[in-house]
Design a protein around this motif. Structure first.
Motif, PDB file in Angstrom:
ATOM      1  N   VAL A   1       6.804  -0.217 -12.474  1.00 56.99           N
ATOM      2  CA  VAL A   1       5.648  -0.783 -13.162  1.00 56.99           C
ATOM      3  C   VAL A   1       4.581   0.289 -13.399  1.00 56.99           C
ATOM      4  O   VAL A   1       4.053   0.417 -14.516  1.00 56.99           O
ATOM      5  N   MET A   2       4.280   1.073 -12.372  1.00 51.46           N
ATOM      6  CA  MET A   2       3.240   2.092 -12.494  1.00 51.46           C
ATOM      7  C   MET A   2       3.614   3.157 -13.525  1.00 51.46           C
ATOM      8  O   MET A   2       2.769   3.607 -14.299  1.00 51.46           O
ATOM      9  N   VAL A   3       4.877   3.566 -13.543  1.00 51.52           N
ATOM     10  CA  VAL A   3       5.311   4.588 -14.497  1.00 51.52           C
ATOM     11  C   VAL A   3       5.295   4.035 -15.921  1.00 51.52           C
ATOM     12  O   VAL A   3       4.868   4.719 -16.854  1.00 51.52           O
ATOM     13  N   THR A   4       5.754   2.812 -16.089  1.00 51.24           N
ATOM     14  CA  THR A   4       5.720   2.195 -17.422  1.00 51.24           C
ATOM     15  C   THR A   4       4.285   2.140 -17.939  1.00 51.24           C
ATOM     16  O   THR A   4       4.010   2.522 -19.085  1.00 51.24           O
TER      17      THR A   4
ATOM     18  N   LEU B   1       0.832  -1.211   0.000  1.00 53.77           N
ATOM     19  CA  LEU B   1       0.000   0.000   0.000  1.00 53.77           C
ATOM     20  C   LEU B   1       0.863   1.256   0.000  1.00 53.77           C
ATOM     21  O   LEU B   1       0.581   2.218  -0.711  1.00 53.77           O
ATOM     22  N   LEU B   2       1.917   1.235   0.807  1.00 49.23           N
ATOM     23  CA  LEU B   2       2.843   2.366   0.848  1.00 49.23           C
ATOM     24  C   LEU B   2       3.487   2.563  -0.514  1.00 49.23           C
ATOM     25  O   LEU B   2       3.581   3.690  -1.018  1.00 49.23           O
ATOM     26  N   ALA B   3       3.927   1.485  -1.142  1.00 44.63           N
ATOM     27  CA  ALA B   3       4.556   1.568  -2.463  1.00 44.63           C
ATOM     28  C   ALA B   3       3.584   2.111  -3.500  1.00 44.63           C
ATOM     29  O   ALA B   3       3.959   2.935  -4.348  1.00 44.63           O
ATOM     30  N   LEU B   4       2.339   1.669  -3.452  1.00 42.32           N
ATOM     31  CA  LEU B   4       1.333   2.189  -4.384  1.00 42.32           C
ATOM     32  C   LEU B   4       1.094   3.677  -4.162  1.00 42.32           C
ATOM     33  O   LEU B   4       0.974   4.448  -5.118  1.00 42.32           O
ATOM     34  N   ALA B   5       1.044   4.083  -2.903  1.00 37.13           N
ATOM     35  CA  ALA B   5       0.863   5.507  -2.604  1.00 37.13           C
ATOM     36  C   ALA B   5       2.061   6.320  -3.092  1.00 37.13           C
ATOM     37  O   ALA B   5       1.899   7.401  -3.663  1.00 37.13           O
TER      38      ALA B   5
ATOM     39  N   LEU C   1      12.107   2.705 -15.513  1.00 34.63           N
ATOM     40  CA  LEU C   1      13.366   2.355 -14.846  1.00 34.63           C
ATOM     41  C   LEU C   1      13.981   3.562 -14.151  1.00 34.63           C
ATOM     42  O   LEU C   1      14.413   3.469 -12.992  1.00 34.63           O
ATOM     43  N   ILE C   2      14.008   4.696 -14.834  1.00 32.81           N
ATOM     44  CA  ILE C   2      14.575   5.912 -14.236  1.00 32.81           C
ATOM     45  C   ILE C   2      13.792   6.305 -12.989  1.00 32.81           C
ATOM     46  O   ILE C   2      14.374   6.534 -11.916  1.00 32.81           O
ATOM     47  N   PHE C   3      12.475   6.359 -13.115  1.00 34.33           N
ATOM     48  CA  PHE C   3      11.653   6.740 -11.966  1.00 34.33           C
ATOM     49  C   PHE C   3      11.778   5.714 -10.844  1.00 34.33           C
ATOM     50  O   PHE C   3      11.867   6.070  -9.668  1.00 34.33           O
ATOM     51  N   GLY C   4      11.758   4.420 -11.182  1.00 37.01           N
ATOM     52  CA  GLY C   4      11.817   3.362 -10.171  1.00 37.01           C
ATOM     53  C   GLY C   4      13.105   3.371  -9.380  1.00 37.01           C
ATOM     54  O   GLY C   4      13.098   3.223  -8.155  1.00 37.01           O
TER      55      GLY C   4
END
Length: 190
Positions: free
Chosen positions: A146-149, A8-12, A41-44
């Motif tokens: 994953v979310m940014v991609t 949940l923290l990661a999703l937030a 990848l850059i954002f992650g």
């Protein structure tokens, strides 16, 4: 931290990066998967490193604030959540820029860093809670990637409205996590 809370923290944490990725995807002309993966990848990586930096800073300060660390975590998470909600409720800029085929590395890195400042504050909060930072940072980084991609690929179709809703939900999740931490320390730990 248990895995559901970490997820949940990661999703937030990835919600604002997702919102930025949707806008990046909307600014691209027919984004390709390679561009989306590069952006993810850059954002992650950036989003995974910043909570470690925050955790290191928080660990140094933790002995000084041991008696009220839960209030600091609550305040930081709620403040970040409110900031995300306010940002999501603002009107988007009129006249979007002309679409491009790709974004520069430096523009993506700066945007990734700007959206990861909240992860540094979360890292500080996790240090006060004596949470294990490496697994949490890995989950935050992978989730953000994953979310940014997905955000880049969906950006052209969804436009800025979906990104704003993701930031709103992410802000609400941060406030709920902050409230849960405060509740746990005040009522369950006595």
């Amino acid at each position: 931290m248990v895995f559901p809370s970490t997820l949940l923290l990661a999703l937030a944490m990835s919600a604002d990066a997702f919102a930025a990725a949707v806008s990046k995807g909307a600014a691209l002309y027919k984004p390709r998967i390679a561009e989306a993966l590069k952006t993810g990848l850059i954002f992650g990586v950036i989003e995974g490193i910043t909570p470690i930096i925050g955790w290191a800073l928080g660990t140094a300060a933790a002995p000084l604030v041991k008696n009220w660390d839960h209030w600091i975590a609550f305040t930081l998470l709620c403040g970040l959540g409110i900031t995300m909600i306010v940002g999501a409720c603002r009107k988007p800029h009129a006249d979007p820029p002309e679409p491009r085929t790709r974004h520069s590395f430096w523009m993506l890195a700066v945007t990734g860093f700007a959206t990861s400042i909240d992860a540094m504050a979360v890292g500080i909060s996790l240090a006060f809670l004596d949470a294990s930072i490496v697994p949490t940072a890995i989950v935050i980084g992978l989730t953000t990637m994953v979310m940014v991609t997905l955000g880049v690929m969906l950006g052209r179709v969804l436009g800025s409205m979906a990104g704003r809703r993701a930031a709103l939900v992410g802000g609400l999740i941060l406030i709920l996590i902050g409230a849960a931490i405060l509740y746990e320390h005040l009522y369950l730990n006595g």
